[in-house]
Write a protein that holds these residues in place. Structure first.
Motif, mmCIF file in Angstrom:
data_model
loop_
_atom_site.group_PDB
_atom_site.id
_atom_site.type_symbol
_atom_site.label_atom_id
_atom_site.label_comp_id
_atom_site.label_asym_id
_atom_site.label_seq_id
_atom_site.Cartn_x
_atom_site.Cartn_y
_atom_site.Cartn_z
ATOM 1 N N MET A 1 -0.586 16.925 -6.620
ATOM 2 C CA MET A 1 -0.566 16.057 -5.454
ATOM 3 C C MET A 1 -1.916 16.010 -4.749
ATOM 4 S SD MET A 1 1.644 14.122 -3.908
ATOM 5 C CE MET A 1 1.245 13.033 -2.543
ATOM 6 N N ASN A 2 -2.646 17.113 -4.750
ATOM 7 C CA ASN A 2 -3.911 17.155 -4.023
ATOM 8 C C ASN A 2 -4.951 16.184 -4.586
ATOM 9 O OD1 ASN A 2 -3.890 19.369 -6.181
ATOM 10 N ND2 ASN A 2 -6.073 19.189 -5.743
ATOM 11 N N GLN A 3 -4.799 15.796 -5.852
ATOM 12 C CA GLN A 3 -5.739 14.838 -6.424
ATOM 13 C C GLN A 3 -5.562 13.460 -5.790
ATOM 14 O OE1 GLN A 3 -4.526 15.567 -10.492
ATOM 15 N NE2 GLN A 3 -6.474 16.564 -10.947
ATOM 16 N N TRP A 4 -4.325 13.079 -5.521
ATOM 17 C CA TRP A 4 -4.083 11.822 -4.827
ATOM 18 C C TRP A 4 -4.577 11.911 -3.385
ATOM 19 C CZ3 TRP A 4 -3.800 6.963 -5.223
ATOM 20 C CH2 TRP A 4 -3.229 6.158 -4.227
ATOM 21 N N ASP A 5 -4.380 13.059 -2.751
ATOM 22 C CA ASP A 5 -4.877 13.259 -1.388
ATOM 23 C C ASP A 5 -6.394 13.064 -1.340
ATOM 24 O OD1 ASP A 5 -2.291 13.877 -0.615
ATOM 25 O OD2 ASP A 5 -2.588 16.048 -0.803
ATOM 26 N N LYS A 6 -7.083 13.589 -2.339
ATOM 27 C CA LYS A 6 -8.537 13.466 -2.408
ATOM 28 C C LYS A 6 -8.957 12.000 -2.554
ATOM 29 C CE LYS A 6 -12.309 14.560 -5.553
ATOM 30 N NZ LYS A 6 -12.645 15.200 -6.841
ATOM 31 N N LEU A 7 -8.244 11.264 -3.409
ATOM 32 C CA LEU A 7 -8.558 9.850 -3.600
ATOM 33 C C LEU A 7 -8.314 9.055 -2.316
ATOM 34 C CD1 LEU A 7 -7.067 9.226 -7.159
ATOM 35 C CD2 LEU A 7 -9.482 9.101 -6.528
ATOM 36 N N GLU A 8 -7.293 9.434 -1.577
ATOM 37 C CA GLU A 8 -7.025 8.738 -0.320
ATOM 38 C C GLU A 8 -8.179 8.920 0.657
ATOM 39 O OE1 GLU A 8 -2.738 7.826 0.859
ATOM 40 O OE2 GLU A 8 -2.760 10.009 0.599
ATOM 41 N N LYS A 9 -8.797 10.077 0.628
ATOM 42 C CA LYS A 9 -9.905 10.346 1.544
ATOM 43 C C LYS A 9 -11.122 9.474 1.258
ATOM 44 C CE LYS A 9 -8.581 15.125 2.518
ATOM 45 N NZ LYS A 9 -8.918 16.577 2.354
ATOM 46 N N ARG B 1 -6.770 3.427 -1.306
ATOM 47 C CA ARG B 1 -5.771 2.415 -0.975
ATOM 48 C C ARG B 1 -6.426 1.058 -0.708
ATOM 49 N NH1 ARG B 1 -0.485 4.089 0.590
ATOM 50 N NH2 ARG B 1 -0.209 6.349 0.400
ATOM 51 N N ASP B 2 -7.462 1.059 0.144
ATOM 52 C CA ASP B 2 -8.158 -0.198 0.436
ATOM 53 C C ASP B 2 -8.832 -0.751 -0.805
ATOM 54 O OD1 ASP B 2 -7.377 -0.069 3.073
ATOM 55 O OD2 ASP B 2 -9.257 0.806 3.790
ATOM 56 N N TRP B 3 -9.379 0.143 -1.618
ATOM 57 C CA TRP B 3 -10.071 -0.283 -2.838
ATOM 58 C C TRP B 3 -9.101 -0.974 -3.796
ATOM 59 C CZ3 TRP B 3 -9.922 0.903 -8.117
ATOM 60 C CH2 TRP B 3 -11.046 0.521 -8.866
ATOM 61 N N ILE B 4 -7.936 -0.375 -3.998
ATOM 62 C CA ILE B 4 -6.927 -0.978 -4.874
ATOM 63 C C ILE B 4 -6.504 -2.340 -4.333
ATOM 64 C CG2 ILE B 4 -4.549 -0.799 -5.717
ATOM 65 C CD1 ILE B 4 -4.934 2.253 -5.780
ATOM 66 N N GLU B 5 -6.275 -2.408 -3.025
ATOM 67 C CA GLU B 5 -5.847 -3.665 -2.421
ATOM 68 C C GLU B 5 -6.888 -4.767 -2.651
ATOM 69 O OE1 GLU B 5 -4.602 -5.445 1.988
ATOM 70 O OE2 GLU B 5 -4.745 -3.276 1.666
ATOM 71 N N GLU B 6 -8.163 -4.417 -2.503
ATOM 72 C CA GLU B 6 -9.234 -5.395 -2.718
ATOM 73 C C GLU B 6 -9.268 -5.872 -4.170
ATOM 74 O OE1 GLU B 6 -12.917 -3.680 -1.496
ATOM 75 O OE2 GLU B 6 -12.279 -3.418 0.596
ATOM 76 N N LYS B 7 -9.151 -4.934 -5.103
ATOM 77 C CA LYS B 7 -9.217 -5.296 -6.515
ATOM 78 C C LYS B 7 -8.009 -6.112 -6.946
ATOM 79 C CE LYS B 7 -13.125 -3.290 -7.166
ATOM 80 N NZ LYS B 7 -14.338 -4.153 -7.262
ATOM 81 N N LYS B 8 -6.861 -5.803 -6.399
ATOM 82 C CA LYS B 8 -5.673 -6.580 -6.746
ATOM 83 C C LYS B 8 -5.741 -7.980 -6.127
ATOM 84 C CE LYS B 8 -1.660 -4.720 -7.403
ATOM 85 N NZ LYS B 8 -0.349 -4.042 -7.250
ATOM 86 N N TYR C 1 2.871 6.044 -3.043
ATOM 87 C CA TYR C 1 2.223 4.741 -3.119
ATOM 88 C C TYR C 1 3.162 3.767 -3.832
ATOM 89 C CZ TYR C 1 -1.455 1.264 -3.734
ATOM 90 O OH TYR C 1 -2.182 0.113 -3.691
ATOM 91 N N ASP C 2 2.957 2.484 -3.608
ATOM 92 C CA ASP C 2 3.785 1.470 -4.254
ATOM 93 C C ASP C 2 3.193 1.132 -5.621
ATOM 94 O OD1 ASP C 2 5.702 -0.445 -4.740
ATOM 95 O OD2 ASP C 2 4.676 -2.008 -3.588
ATOM 96 N N TRP C 3 3.405 2.015 -6.596
ATOM 97 C CA TRP C 3 2.831 1.856 -7.917
ATOM 98 C C TRP C 3 3.523 0.743 -8.703
ATOM 99 C CZ3 TRP C 3 -1.475 4.595 -8.410
ATOM 100 C CH2 TRP C 3 -1.615 5.778 -7.673
ATOM 101 N N ASP C 4 2.765 0.112 -9.588
ATOM 102 C CA ASP C 4 3.326 -0.902 -10.477
ATOM 103 C C ASP C 4 3.863 -0.295 -11.767
ATOM 104 O OD1 ASP C 4 2.690 -3.259 -8.899
ATOM 105 O OD2 ASP C 4 0.600 -2.833 -9.378
ATOM 106 N N PHE C 5 3.333 0.866 -12.154
ATOM 107 C CA PHE C 5 3.770 1.541 -13.372
ATOM 108 C C PHE C 5 3.201 2.952 -13.376
ATOM 109 C CE2 PHE C 5 -0.470 0.374 -14.354
ATOM 110 C CZ PHE C 5 -0.899 1.055 -15.483
ATOM 111 N N CYS C 6 3.629 3.760 -14.333
ATOM 112 C CA CYS C 6 3.084 5.104 -14.491
ATOM 113 C C CYS C 6 3.121 5.472 -15.968
ATOM 114 C CB CYS C 6 3.843 6.127 -13.651
ATOM 115 S SG CYS C 6 5.588 6.292 -14.107
ATOM 116 N N GLN C 7 2.427 6.546 -16.298
ATOM 117 C CA GLN C 7 2.360 6.991 -17.693
ATOM 118 C C GLN C 7 2.550 8.499 -17.746
ATOM 119 O OE1 GLN C 7 -0.731 5.149 -20.137
ATOM 120 N NE2 GLN C 7 -1.259 7.135 -20.995
ATOM 121 N N ILE C 8 3.471 8.950 -18.613
ATOM 122 C CA ILE C 8 3.784 10.374 -18.686
ATOM 123 C C ILE C 8 3.849 10.837 -20.140
ATOM 124 C CG2 ILE C 8 5.092 10.316 -16.531
ATOM 125 C CD1 ILE C 8 7.680 10.405 -18.218
ATOM 126 N N GLN C 9 3.655 12.145 -20.322
ATOM 127 C CA GLN C 9 3.902 12.753 -21.625
ATOM 128 C C GLN C 9 5.391 13.056 -21.707
ATOM 129 O OE1 GLN C 9 1.228 15.783 -23.139
ATOM 130 N NE2 GLN C 9 2.935 17.023 -23.865
#
Length: 393
Positions: free
Chosen positions: A119-127, A131-138, A164-172
């Motif tokens: 979870m902390n990796q997503w926290d780091k990306l939020e910092k 979120r704004d970056w994804i919104e701009e690119k979409k 987050y409101d993800w469109d998809f995910c990928q798992i093993q």
């Protein structure tokens, strides 16, 4: 080819092309061979091609092949942001623009945060403003669907999925990993939210084909269906409607044709009771090679000191099935990179885990033995170094 839908109702081939394992020659990726294989897959209905920034030469090869054959607009490109290298908003643009150039495209159909483990990796990306970056690119159309690929425990997977409101995910996910990493619980949680799930390592890099115990291979060969080990593994996945697309690192025309053949009639719910029985017997045979009889039920959890007991025992058992290198690497990435350490050395021998273990495993003793095998001194040092790099604020 069977197809399932994304959140917009657009079709995704249930078989995706994993571009991490292209054949190579002295010059790098064998582009001519890869082109023949990709075009055969395309002709047979595959429309989802998965690559990543860190797959050496893969993005450039895929981009060249799609452009050369004029099919860029007819397929879906999935590639990944190396989030573990991102420390600023500027880095987001740097990596993304480089990927667009490699892929010879102006947009990415499916863009993932690569190799999330906690979870902390997503926290780091939020910092850094993800979120704004994804919104701009979409909004600009440069990213059409946003997701993440995951290697970690179920709890953190659900945490990231709900953040987050993800469109998809990928798992093993495969019949051996049914209750590890994101697992069946994570798969079901994504389905409840209406989030498509792409599967990686459906055959554990071919190990559920080539490294199966001979007894298991014989069992499959004697089954009346005539399915191969690979076919059982793939059909087990496609039998589940929650699975949207299964990636396969195909590097021969024969493999492409075989996998596409299977994907042409692999409908959800088509697995029979006899098929499930074969899978269960194969899993039983695999368990015969285990070093500790842990079923992954997690009755021993939570540990008061945070030791991830099932994850440790699973990796310990994999040293017998797949080899020590693979098991140690897997443990390092799924447990070693968690924000809060979960190592056996944290055990205070309170014994609470043993009070709840249905298998009566002497857990306090066994986790020490397992830790010595799974996390020898060089790996302890390596994990600590990587932790400082990847988990830095």
């Amino acid at each position: 080819m069977e197809y399932r839908k994304n959140r917009k109702g657009e079709p995704i081939s249930i078989l995706g092309y994993g571009c991490m394992r292209f054949s190579t020659n002295v010059r790098g990726i064998d582009i001519d061979k890869a082109e023949k294989e990709i075009m055969k897959a395309y002709e047979m209905g595959v429309n989802y091609f998965d690559t990543a920034y860190v797959y050496s030469g893969s993005e450039a090869a895929l981009g060249e092949i799609l452009e050369r054959n004029g099919i860029r607009e007819k397929v879906n490109i999935a590639t990944k942001l190396p989030q573990y290298l991102v420390g600023s908003r500027a880095a987001l643009d740097k990596y993304f623009e480089e990927e667009l150039k490699r892929l010879r495209t102006t947009y990415v159909d499916y863009y993932l945060m690569h190799h999330m483990t906690a979870m902390n990796q997503w926290d780091k990306l939020e910092k850094v403003g993800i979120r704004d970056w994804i919104e701009e690119k979409k909004k600009s159309g440069q990213i059409r669907n946003i997701g993440f690929s995951y290697h970690g425990n179920t709890e953190d997977f659900i945490g990231i999925l709900d953040s987050y409101d993800w469109d998809f995910c990928q798992i093993q996910y495969n019949y051996v990993d049914e209750h590890t990493q994101a697992g069946k619980r994570g798969l079901d949680h994504a389905a409840e939210k209406g989030i498509p799930v792409v599967i990686m390592e459906p055959l554990r890099g071919g190990k559920l084909v080539n490294l199966l115990p001979q007894k298991a291979k014989d069992l499959i060969a004697e089954a009346p269906t005539g399915y191969t080990p690979a076919e059982y593994g793939l059909r087990w996945l496609w039998n589940q409607p929650e699975v949207t697309c299964v990636l396969s690192g195909m590097n021969s025309i024969e493999m492409v044709e075989e996998n596409c053949r299977i994907a042409s009639n692999a409908e959800a719910g088509s697995f029979t009771e006899e098929d499930f029985a074969v899978i269960e017997k194969v899993k039983e045979i695999i368990r015969e090679t285990e070093l500790v009889g842990c079923t992954g039920c997690r009755y021993c959890m939570p540990c008061p000191k945070g030791v991830d007991i099932p994850a440790l025992f699973r990796s310990y058992n994999l040293t017998a099935l797949e080899g020590k290198f693979e098991a140690r690497f897997g443990y390092a990435q799924t447990v070693g990179l968690k924000k809060d350490p979960a190592f056996a050395t944290q055990c205070i021998e309170c014994g609470k885990c043993e009070q709840h273990c249905p298998q009566n495993i002497p857990i306090r003793k066994m986790i020490k033995e397992a830790d010595k095998v799974v996390r020898p001194l060089p790996y302890k040092i390596g994990i600590n170094v990587v932790r400082k790099f990847m988990l830095r604020k």
